[in-house]
Design a protein around this motif. Structure first.
Motif, PDB file in Angstrom:
ATOM      1  N   PRO A 128       0.802  -1.219   0.000  1.00  0.00           N
ATOM      2  CA  PRO A 128       0.000   0.000   0.000  1.00  0.00           C
ATOM      3  C   PRO A 128       0.842   1.280   0.000  1.00  0.00           C
ATOM      4  O   PRO A 128       1.711   1.473   0.853  1.00  0.00           O
ATOM      5  N   ALA A 161      -4.224  -4.018   0.191  1.00  0.00           N
ATOM      6  CA  ALA A 161      -5.238  -2.969  -0.003  1.00  0.00           C
ATOM      7  C   ALA A 161      -6.365  -3.248   0.977  1.00  0.00           C
ATOM      8  O   ALA A 161      -6.501  -4.376   1.471  1.00  0.00           O
ATOM      9  N   GLN A 221      -7.731   3.178  -2.756  1.00  0.00           N
ATOM     10  CA  GLN A 221      -6.277   3.098  -2.752  1.00  0.00           C
ATOM     11  C   GLN A 221      -5.715   3.012  -4.177  1.00  0.00           C
ATOM     12  O   GLN A 221      -4.737   3.676  -4.501  1.00  0.00           O
TER      13      GLN A 221
END
Length: 512
Positions: free
Chosen positions: A240, A273, A283
């Motif tokens: 991420p 995510a 995201q």
């Protein structure tokens, strides 16, 4: 035989001959670039809230691990580097980037007939992935794939009407040198198809030699820059919210050499995510918008595909769920947000978690391919041939996928409502003194090729006919079709003089 009978017979024969002739592209029932967008899983309020969350994520969280050159480009564009090493993006920078971004990109083929305009809700289907195994249906086995398998996939894709582009679906596991693998990937794909090709590069230093090969294939650097027929699939982020340092350097090199870029964010919902569909979309959008700022900071207006590729995850086991309903929603939601921003984009669909082209693969591939097309996704990647959650690629499944995508495209085309299609005149003629059916009417015969998609391998015979034909098996038919395609010289094969020059300049592993 009366003169009138002759006239009728001659007219019928002429109509049959006309139906047997190939249709012009604009009259085909399905084709590249049909407009989707009818499916909208997100409400208007939902899209606004997702956009607001994206802006908050970029402004408050930002992205880490940009290379020094990326930090310079992005801070020069208006991002700020925090003491924690994260680059943060003011709302005005993101909004200005979206406003200035390309609304249309044309991805070109070596043959201009295969050019694809990415804009609005125009839909194109193709391959992608980096499978490490080839699925062999005859023995129901998996083996490591090689450059010949990749070349064969390109040759097959070149003949399939509903496969509009070829992004490398397999890794050449038989080439241990990474530079040679990257160069041979270009050679194997481009000598197999004249459709647009997507490739990846392992190291930024390899891009210059790849560009040299592309200049030779194109006939010169000027011709390459005028019509770039490959793009770079670039995983510029490690979700991420971190830049992939080396891939960012590859991206910078690709931009310098005029190679279009797919900005690919591939988070796994629940792992890299957020586990929710909306959160994973937020995201992916945030990461790709940061990438879009990056690209335009290096070269304003450089062609970049907004590649939001969030994937689903089975939270019981940690296995990828590329063939799930959640995956279909992730892809369709991303496509809807591409339209919200009016940015040319792509995402993944058509993935089977099934290990073989079977009934499970059929429902998995059709589910996300249909919703992706209906949502107006410009580039539907991994749409055919992918099995075992992207670990395996299957030539026979690629061929069957052409039939499957044809039906998906017919759904994308939708229902046309005109005076002609409402058919009241036909109803009057048939029902009031007519034959009582529409078989053989001028309107039925006249539209049977333009309105209907007929599967090439799918079986629509009755059980009796099927039995009389020897109970043909779908996979056997696909295998025979593969053998037929590969028995012929590729229409995309390089001119012998060019091929000789390429082999003298580069180490080419594909046999002559």
């Amino acid at each position: 035989m009366t003169d009138q009978t002759k006239i009728r017979s001659g007219g019928r024969a002429a109509r049959r001959a006309a139906r047997a002739a190939p249709l012009p592209d604009h009259m085909r029932p399905v084709r590249a670039g049909l407009t989707g967008g009818a499916y909208r899983p997100l409400t208007a309020d939902g899209m606004d809230r997702i956009h607001a969350a994206v802006l908050d994520a970029l402004e408050q969280i930002g992205l880490a691990d940009a290379p020094p050159s990326g930090v310079a480009y992005l801070t020069g564009a208006g991002a700020s580097l925090g003491t924690d090493g994260r680059l943060r993006f003011p709302r005005t920078l993101i909004e200005d980037t979206i406003a200035r971004a390309n609304r249309s990109i044309t991805l070109m083929g070596r043959d201009p007939a295969h050019d694809m305009e990415l804009s609005g809700a125009r839909v194109h289907y193709g391959t992608a992935g980096a499978a490490v195994h080839l699925v062999e249906v005859d023995g129901r086995t998996y083996r490591e794939c090689g450059v010949q398998d990749l070349h064969d996939a390109a040759r097959i894709a070149d003949t399939l009407d509903n496969i509009h582009f070829l992004q490398r679906p397999m890794v050449c596991r038989d080439i241990s040198d990474n530079l040679e693998m990257d160069l041979n990937t270009i050679y194997a794909c481009c000598s197999g198809t004249t459709k647009h090709v997507g490739v990846s590069f392992t190291d930024p230093s390899y891009v210059a030699q790849a560009a040299e090969m592309l200049h030779m294939i194109a006939g010169g650097e000027d011709k390459w820059r005028a019509r770039p027929f490959i793009s770079n699939s670039n995983c510029f982020v490690v979700p991420p919210m971190k830049f992939a340092t080396e891939s960012c350097l590859v991206m910078e090199e690709c931009i310098r050499h005029g190679i279009p870029v797919l900005l690919l964010s591939a988070g796994m919902a629940g792992a890299t995510a957020p586990s929710t569909v909306a959160g994973a979309i937020v995201q992916a959008l945030a990461e790709c918008l940061a990438g879009l700022v990056y690209v335009n900071a290096v070269q304003p207006g450089h062609p970049a595909i907004f590649g939001t590729w969030p994937f689903g995850l089975d939270l019981r086991s940690g296995a990828m769920t590329g063939g799930s309903g959640e995956q279909a929603l992730l892809t369709a939601g991303c496509a809807q947000m591409h339209k919200y921003y009016d940015l040319p984009g792509g995402a993944a669909a058509g993935i089977a978690d099934s290990k073989l082209p079977d009934m499970q693969a059929g429902w998995e591939q059709m589910c996300s391919n249909v919703t992706a097309g209906l949502s107006g996704l410009n580039m539907v990647y991994e749409a055919a041939g992918m099995h075992a959650s992207l670990l395996g690629f299957c030539h026979e499944s690629l061929i069957l996928g052409d039939d499957l995508i044809g039906q998906a495209l017919r759904c994308v085309r939708g229902i046309e409502v005109t005076e002609e299609t409402l058919a009241l005149d036909q109803m009057r003629a048939v029902c009031m003194g007519g034959p009582g059916h529409y078989l053989g009417t001028e309107q039925t015969l006249g539209r049977m090729e333009t309105d209907h998609v007929y599967p090439r391998l799918g079986d629509r015979t009755s059980p009796k006919e099927w039995s009389e034909l020897g109970k043909p098996d779908l996979l056997a038919k696909a295998t025979a079709r593969k053998a037929e395609i590969l028995s012929r010289r590729s229409a995309a094969a390089f001119d012998p003089a060019l091929d000789k020059a390429l082999r003298e300049r580069f180490v080419i592993h594909l046999p002559r």
